[in-house]
Design an enzyme around this catalytic site. Structure first.
Site, mmCIF file in Angstrom:
data_model
loop_
_atom_site.group_PDB
_atom_site.id
_atom_site.type_symbol
_atom_site.label_atom_id
_atom_site.label_comp_id
_atom_site.label_asym_id
_atom_site.label_seq_id
_atom_site.Cartn_x
_atom_site.Cartn_y
_atom_site.Cartn_z
ATOM 1 N N CYS B 37 -33.620 53.320 22.208
ATOM 2 C CA CYS B 37 -34.560 54.233 22.118
ATOM 3 C C CYS B 37 -36.005 53.832 22.442
ATOM 4 O O CYS B 37 -36.963 54.779 22.323
ATOM 5 C CB CYS B 37 -34.336 54.874 20.670
ATOM 6 S SG CYS B 37 -32.642 55.405 20.558
ATOM 7 N N CYS B 106 -42.747 58.464 16.084
ATOM 8 C CA CYS B 106 -43.271 57.078 15.384
ATOM 9 C C CYS B 106 -43.467 57.024 13.836
ATOM 10 O O CYS B 106 -43.157 56.367 13.364
ATOM 11 C CB CYS B 106 -44.336 56.674 16.205
ATOM 12 S SG CYS B 106 -44.206 56.262 18.096
#
Lengths: 419, 128
Positions: B37, B106
């Site tokens: 990912c 994130c």
């Protein structure tokens, strides 16, 4: 910013470098100053409409355009009457593929192309699929090249067109165009090549290679943006349905008043490319090799994407294992490079071209395309190699993957969480 | 994409990069994300006998926003109790660094990393 000051500090030691360094020659090339010189009069004094037949203004614009057409033709071994000007390679590809497909649709409704083509070819093919055409997308091997036996198996007597790019924009590999064209012709199909990244970079001869249609882009060979060309074979004649209707310019295949400054610019760019290709390529190859060897000597686990030998050396697509591509690009602001193609780099998906090669997703995420060209200098290459080595080392110090690998842990043995 | 000064500062000068010995009694380790990912974060906390996080370290494979998010949380968790650290929300991280919308994941990962590190520490001590 601290980074900017550091960069200037380094530049003081190497006075020949201007930052940032342009290493994105596949996205676009700077205009050669000689091209601009050739174009200028057609913006100012020679402003006529090249299609005006009744006065000097039209004649001189037409003369410029026709000379340019001759230069484009010469670069690829064609007759000037086989070259039509377009707005760029996207238009050329659309016209070639849709034009041939639609002209032949009552007899043949199949198209064969490759998964690693540029989006404008793939998207055009998708569009034709919706119109009822059958499109076969050939896979590529790990080296990015097509398998000619697979091509032979895919082409049938219902195939109207085989479209295969000459040089890949992301990884620089050179497809076996002449062989592919011969296979297309065995079954009576036409052969088109998207040569946006190839024209002016590698030798191309439409007759020797059996090419029926070829797309060319101005701004990939040191010419202006907004102009391109499509080569359309006359013997035997390739017929296509125009995608732009109007005054019947460009032999009815592409209506619309030509832009003489842009056409003249493309012509001059082709002339320079033809005359200087050998010299340019020798330089670019030496620079590319120096860069690659320097980086490889100082960093382990660097992988070249695409075939090692069958490639245009001005395109070096490298994967730096255990660091992530976007953070790497952020850390090398002094280098104008791209991860994947510019059209898709806003998305977080790894490149479809690298995935087609079977590059593992981890490595596809860490790939950077370094593009070298006519104006790249050795000092720039040295600086770029230093920069990349430093930043990759720094990011690896920070990378948990690098740490695990150094500790002898197999990353594949780890149960990664989803998110 | 234009990033905030705070984000760029954390990326250029990351705080608390490094590792503690995993086996250490007082250390909790969180490893979240997946290489495929494009993001992997390892966040470690060192917890005092009184239950306070006295030190934290990270290593991150990921974009600049992922590096900055993990660097930031190592600063934030220091001096906090485990319960306090567990209240750090991804939205706080995203707001502080002015993460663009495509980079919100994130901050989510950074929050997950804290929770994973705390869970690892607690698991170690339940067994003991």
């Amino acid at each position: 910013m601290a980074d900017g000051n550091g960069a200037r500090g380094t530049a003081d030691v190497r006075p020949n470098i201007q930052l940032p360094i342009y290493l994105d020659y596949q996205a676009t090339t700077p205009l050669d100053p000689r091209v601009l010189d050739a174009m200028m009069p057609y913006f100012t004094t020679k402003f006529g409409n090249p299609h005006s037949r009744s006065h000097k203004f039209g004649w001189e614009a037409e003369e410029g355009v026709e000379e340019a057409r001759g230069e484009v033709a010469k670069l690829i071994g064609a007759d000037p009457r086989e070259v039509i000007f377009t707005s760029g390679a996207t238009e050329s590809n659309n016209l070639a593929i849709k034009g041939v497909a639609l002209f032949n649709k009552d007899r043949k409704n199949e198209i064969v192309t490759v998964v690693t083509e540029h989006k404008c070819v793939l998207d055009t093919c998708r569009h034709l699929e919706q119109e009822g055409f059958k499109v076969t997308y050939l896979p590529v091997g790990e080296n990015g090249l097509i398998d000619l036996d697979q091509l032979r198996a895919a082409v049938t007597d219902k195939t109207a067109l085989v479209s295969i790019m000459a040089v890949n924009n992301e990884i620089g590999v050179i497809q076996p165009i002449a062989e592919a064209a011969a296979i297309a012709h065995e079954k009576g199909a036409l052969f088109h090549t998207d040569a946006a990244q190839a024209a002016g970079k590698i030798p191309l001869d439409v007759n020797a290679m059996g090419i029926d249609l070829m797309s060319i882009s101005g701004h990939k060979l040191y010419g202006p943006k907004g102009v391109g060309a499509l080569y359309v074979r006359r013997k035997p004649r390739v017929r296509l349905v125009a995608q732009m209707n109007g005054g019947g310019q460009e032999r009815g295949m592409r209506s619309g008043t030509l832009a003489p400054p842009l056409c003249v610019g493309l012509g001059e760019a082709c002339r320079i490319a033809r005359e200087e290709m050998i010299k340019d390529n020798a330089r670019i190859k030496a620079l590319s090799e120096k860069f690659y060897e320097t980086v490889k000597a100082k960093l382990p686990d660097v992988f070249l994407n695409g075939d090692k030998d069958r490639r245009y050396p001005g395109n070096l697509n490298l994967s730096f294992a255990y660091v992530e591509g976007e953070s790497l690009i952020m850390g090398i602001k002094d280098l104008a490079v791209s991860s994947g193609s510019a059209c898709t780099s806003a998305s977080l998906e790894p490149s479809y071209v690298l995935r087609a090669l079977g590059v593992e997703e981890e490595l596809a995420h860490t790939s950077i395309r370094f593009g070298f060209g006519r104006f790249t200098t050795e000092a720039e290459i040295d600086y770029a190699a230093d920069t990349i080595v430093n930043r990759v080392s720094k990011l690896r110090e920070m990378s948990p993957l690098w740490e695990m690998v150094q500790d002898g842990i197999d990353l594949k043995s780890i149960q990664w969480s989803d998110h | 994409m234009a990033y905030s000064d705070k984000l760029v500062d954390h990326y250029e000068n990351p705080r608390n990069v490094g590792s503690f010995a995993k086996g250490d009694e007082g250390v909790g380790t969180g490893l979240v994300g997946a290489p495929a990912c494009g993001d992997v974060m390892k966040l470690q906390i060192k917890v005092s006998p009184e239950g306070l996080i006295e030190d934290a370290k990270f290593k991150t494979f990921g974009c600049g926003s992922a590096i900055a998010s993990s660097s930031l949380v190592t600063e934030w968790v220091k001096g906090k109790s485990l319960d306090e650290a567990a209240t750090i929300r991804n939205t706080d991280i995203a707001k502080h660094l002015a993460l663009p919308p495509v980079k919100i994941h994130c901050s989510v990962l950074a929050e997950d990393a804290i929770k994973a590190a705390i869970a690892d520490y607690k698991a170690k001590h339940e067994k003991a």
